[in-house]
Design a protein around this motif. Structure first.
Motif, short mmCIF file in Angstrom:
data_model
loop_
_atom_site.label_atom_id
_atom_site.label_comp_id
_atom_site.label_asym_id
_atom_site.label_seq_id
_atom_site.Cartn_x
_atom_site.Cartn_y
_atom_site.Cartn_z
N LEU A 1 111.37 80.02 37.45
CA LEU A 1 110.24 80.18 38.35
C LEU A 1 109.01 79.42 37.86
N PRO A 2 108.20 78.90 38.78
CA PRO A 2 107.02 78.13 38.36
C PRO A 2 105.93 78.98 37.72
N ILE B 1 90.25 86.03 37.05
CA ILE B 1 89.21 85.06 37.38
C ILE B 1 89.39 84.57 38.82
N ASN B 2 90.64 84.27 39.21
CA ASN B 2 90.90 83.73 40.54
C ASN B 2 90.64 84.74 41.65
N ARG C 1 105.66 89.47 42.95
CA ARG C 1 104.24 89.44 42.62
C ARG C 1 104.03 88.53 41.41
N VAL C 2 103.18 87.53 41.56
CA VAL C 2 102.89 86.59 40.48
C VAL C 2 101.95 87.27 39.49
N SER D 1 95.07 76.85 47.31
CA SER D 1 95.95 76.42 46.23
C SER D 1 96.85 77.57 45.77
N THR D 2 97.91 77.21 45.02
CA THR D 2 98.82 78.24 44.51
C THR D 2 98.17 79.08 43.43
N ALA D 3 97.08 78.62 42.84
CA ALA D 3 96.39 79.39 41.81
C ALA D 3 95.77 80.66 42.38
#
Length: 196
Positions: free
Chosen positions: A160-161, A193-194, A185-186, A117-119
């Protein structure tokens, strides 16, 4: 006293039932928290105890403000200063991809909590098609939530999302594909946590 629900299906039966309930309320005068209303004026607000109106009196301080401004700076979304609806330049085609660093422990053994996932992605890659454009014609401005790209023929204002680290990004222009690739970089709030 039991009421058969099949017999209470017509409008006149409901009105008789409301009158019966209304008459029962009049007999019980000491119960002041029961709303007194008929079926025609019953609203969701008339269910429950009657709320007494309260008035607040006192002095309020109003902060001095510039009379010429019609909104606060906090109300303006980030990047709106770049938005120009009258600009005749067209928007280029673009694609947003997400990238993550994975090793054999992630792919084969599932030792970390990463998933596709994107997370769980660390980087955002934005590919922008810019035909008939030279590298020197590109103006690129990146903020935490906005990417602003301008060329003589194209203009892209992209919200941006995810928020990004605007100071540590990479951009490269692939002249043979006429594509600009921007890697950012997000920086999300709960990434610890991720990626734990």
């Amino acid at each position: 006293m039991g009421i058969d629900m099949d017999s209470v299906c017509s409008g006149s039966s409901l009105q008789l039932l409301a009158k019966l309930l209304h008459d029962a309320e009049e007999e019980d005068d000491d119960d002041e928290h029961v709303p007194r209303c008929s079926v025609s004026t019953m609203t969701p607000g008339s269910i429950g105890p009657v709320k007494k109106e309260t008035t607040v009196t006192g002095t309020f301080q109003v902060k001095p403000e510039n009379r010429k401004t019609i909104w606060d700076t906090e109300e303006i979304p980030e990047g709106s200063e770049f938005d120009d609806t009258w600009d005749p330049r067209e928007q280029p085609e673009y694609q947003i991809l997400f990238k993550q660093c994975v090793g054999t422990e992630d792919v084969f053994f599932g030792m970390s909590r990463k998933d596709p996932s994107t997370a769980c992605c660390e980087d955002m890659v934005i590919k922008i098609k810019l035909p008939e454009t030279k590298y020197s014609d590109i103006t690129l401005d990146i903020q935490d939530k906005v990417l602003d790209l301008r060329t003589p023929k194209k203009k892209l204002l992209l919200h941006l999302p995810y928020p990004v680290d605007s100071k540590n990004g990479k951009a490269r222009f692939l002249s043979e594909k006429e594509t600009l690739e921007v890697t950012l970089r997000v920086s999300r709030e709960f990434d610890f946590i991720n990626f734990a």
